[in-house]
Design an enzyme around this catalytic site. Structure first.
Site, PDB file in Angstrom:
ATOM      1  N   ASP A 188       2.116   1.987   3.910  1.00 56.51           N
ATOM      2  CA  ASP A 188       1.215   3.270   3.557  1.00 56.51           C
ATOM      3  C   ASP A 188       2.179   4.388   3.294  1.00 56.51           C
ATOM      4  O   ASP A 188       1.910   5.541   3.691  1.00 56.51           O
ATOM      5  CB  ASP A 188       0.253   3.630   4.595  1.00 56.51           C
ATOM      6  CG  ASP A 188      -0.892   4.245   4.178  1.00 56.51           C
ATOM      7  OD1 ASP A 188      -1.037   4.879   3.214  1.00 56.51           O
ATOM      8  OD2 ASP A 188      -1.797   4.524   5.045  1.00 56.51           O
ATOM      9  N   GLU A 190       0.856  -1.292   0.050  1.00 52.23           N
ATOM     10  CA  GLU A 190       0.178   0.073   0.080  1.00 52.23           C
ATOM     11  C   GLU A 190       0.972   1.194   0.077  1.00 52.23           C
ATOM     12  O   GLU A 190       1.037   1.937   0.962  1.00 52.23           O
ATOM     13  CB  GLU A 190      -0.911  -0.082   1.089  1.00 52.23           C
ATOM     14  CG  GLU A 190      -1.873   1.117   1.073  1.00 52.23           C
ATOM     15  CD  GLU A 190      -2.803   1.363   2.206  1.00 52.23           C
ATOM     16  OE1 GLU A 190      -2.878   2.430   2.565  1.00 52.23           O
ATOM     17  OE2 GLU A 190      -3.382   0.328   2.672  1.00 52.23           O
ATOM     18  N   PHE A 207      -0.613  15.333   5.135  1.00 48.87           N
ATOM     19  CA  PHE A 207      -0.188  16.650   5.892  1.00 48.87           C
ATOM     20  C   PHE A 207       1.266  16.549   6.043  1.00 48.87           C
ATOM     21  O   PHE A 207       1.880  15.796   6.458  1.00 48.87           O
ATOM     22  CB  PHE A 207      -0.676  16.728   7.172  1.00 48.87           C
ATOM     23  CG  PHE A 207      -0.030  18.002   7.997  1.00 48.87           C
ATOM     24  CD1 PHE A 207      -0.877  19.182   7.893  1.00 48.87           C
ATOM     25  CD2 PHE A 207       0.781  17.674   9.035  1.00 48.87           C
ATOM     26  CE1 PHE A 207      -0.265  20.357   8.503  1.00 48.87           C
ATOM     27  CE2 PHE A 207       1.231  18.743   9.828  1.00 48.87           C
ATOM     28  CZ  PHE A 207       0.762  20.121   9.534  1.00 48.87           C
ATOM     29  N   HIS A 210      -9.141   0.693  -1.247  1.00 46.52           N
ATOM     30  CA  HIS A 210      -8.136   1.542  -0.408  1.00 46.52           C
ATOM     31  C   HIS A 210      -9.251   2.721   0.010  1.00 46.52           C
ATOM     32  O   HIS A 210     -10.030   3.200  -0.770  1.00 46.52           O
ATOM     33  CB  HIS A 210      -7.134   1.994  -1.248  1.00 46.52           C
ATOM     34  CG  HIS A 210      -6.124   3.056  -0.766  1.00 46.52           C
ATOM     35  ND1 HIS A 210      -6.285   4.479  -0.803  1.00 46.52           N
ATOM     36  CD2 HIS A 210      -5.016   2.799   0.191  1.00 46.52           C
ATOM     37  CE1 HIS A 210      -5.355   5.036   0.166  1.00 46.52           C
ATOM     38  NE2 HIS A 210      -4.748   4.221   0.513  1.00 46.52           N
TER      39      HIS A 210
END
Length: 374
Positions: A295, A8, A25, A170
């Protein structure tokens, strides 16, 4: 652990980053190597160096969310799909022993999505599956939500099954209407804290309870973030799916939701580096259902890998989760141009007494003095 596989892990198209705004962010004082947009655009530089430093052999790359699913106009969504897949094929070809690809698809038209998946898996190189960013935005105002438990999607699911292309579901942002009604007053809950998991878990359970996996018994589905809350809720899900109460539910009457895990449904550790949560997931759905992922670049590669490499767990399960389960789930990783093979715990440097020194209990080098730093 060496030779980890992660899948991922996002990239961005240089030509569409402004339109396909990443969900993340970056601190104002971030260094260039910490900047989110920089890391989304980078594949062969800092990303690869971090992989080398942290024992990650291969990443399967996917277009950053919301990708094609965030585009309500079918023609524009299809154009982004084609551009992303063509670009990613070229990037993977530069280093196919370290990278592979998930196809990006527009889901406005399941037949067109199936055709693009067919193109990626049969005419292009490096593709091993597909990643869909939850529901497909549609309609003139973008507030229509297309879900894939609808039987009109069966032609797409049939193609994914035939091509042995696992489908990763996702998260993405909600539509503008849902955002206003549910999240505008509490935006801190909208994304990774709660919103992502609540939306994806609903969609995955919708696909399962619609009987999609029963109609396509070789189809494989994957979700991230330690199962998007589902393992913790597994008892209650199965307990409350009363077939007499819901006689029109199309899932097989002789199966529970948990029965699909490990055979057709899998989860990853992406962005959820909690040992108690991992143990809960393994207890509920088995180590064969769980796969390592990070991720990146929304999460730190070193943070993910230090956590995983420090697990106090059976070494064979560690290597299954960290590598070998992925090779079973994605058979194309074992074929050209990737040519990865399963490895033993010893080969991955998991377990054993490697330095040849005497041991006083595995955790501390001295019998009577604390030497550990934690």
């Amino acid at each position: 652990m060496l030779y980890k596989i992660a899948f991922e892990e996002a990239f961005a198209l240089p030509t569409s980053l402004a339109e396909n705004t990443p969900i993340g962010f970056t601190r104002a004082d971030a260094s260039p190597e910490e900047d989110l947009n920089t890391n989304l655009l980078d594949i062969h530089g800092h990303r690869l160096r971090q992989m080398d430093e942290n024992g990650v052999e291969l990443m399967i790359l996917s277009l950053n969310a919301a990708g094609c699913q965030g585009i309500a106009d079918p023609a524009k969504a299809e154009a982004l799909s084609t551009a992303a897949n063509d670009y990613l094929e070229g990037q993977v070809a530069k280093n196919p022993t370290r990278f592979a690809a998930f196809a990006a698809l527009s889901m406005h038209d399941p037949a067109q999505a199936a055709a693009e998946l067919e193109r990626c898996m049969t005419q292009k190189s490096g593709f091993v599956g597909v990643l869909l960013n939850d529901f497909q935005s549609s309609g003139t105002d973008g507030n229509t939500m297309l879900f894939y438990d609808d039987e009109r999607c069966d032609m797409f699911w049939a193609t994914a099954e035939r091509l042995q292309a696992p489908v990763y579901i996702h998260p993405r942002t909600p539509t503008a209407l849902i955002d206003t009604e549910m999240w505008k007053a509490r935006p801190w809950l909208n994304l990774s804290v709660l919103g992502f998991a609540s939306r994806v878990s609903m969609h995955l359970l919708a696909i399962i309870t619609a009987g999609v996996l029963d109609r396509f018994p070789k189809l494989k589905l994957v979700v991230g973030h330690m199962g998007e809350h589902i393992p913790f809720e597994m008892y209650r899900i199965d307990h409350k799916l009363d077939r007499d109460r819901f006689p029109t539910m199309r899932m097989r009457r002789d199966k529970l939701v948990r029965d699909y895990f490990g055979d057709q449904v899998f989860l990853t550790t992406s962005g959820h580096f909690s040992t108690p949560a991992l143990h809960c997931s393994i207890a509920e759905v088995g180590a064969q259902s769980v796969l390592f992922s990070m991720d990146y670049p929304f999460e730190s590669i070193p943070n993910a890998c230090v956590w995983f490499d420090s697990l106090q767990m059976n070494q064979h399960d560690v290597v299954a989760v960290g590598r070998n389960n992925a090779l079973s789930l994605f058979p194309r990783l074992t074929q050209a141009p990737h040519n990865l093979q399963p490895k033993s715990a010893w080969k991955c440097k998991v377990g054993g007494l490697r330095d040849g020194s005497a041991t006083y209990g595995l955790y501390n080098a001295s019998f009577n003095k604390r030497t550990a730093t934690k």
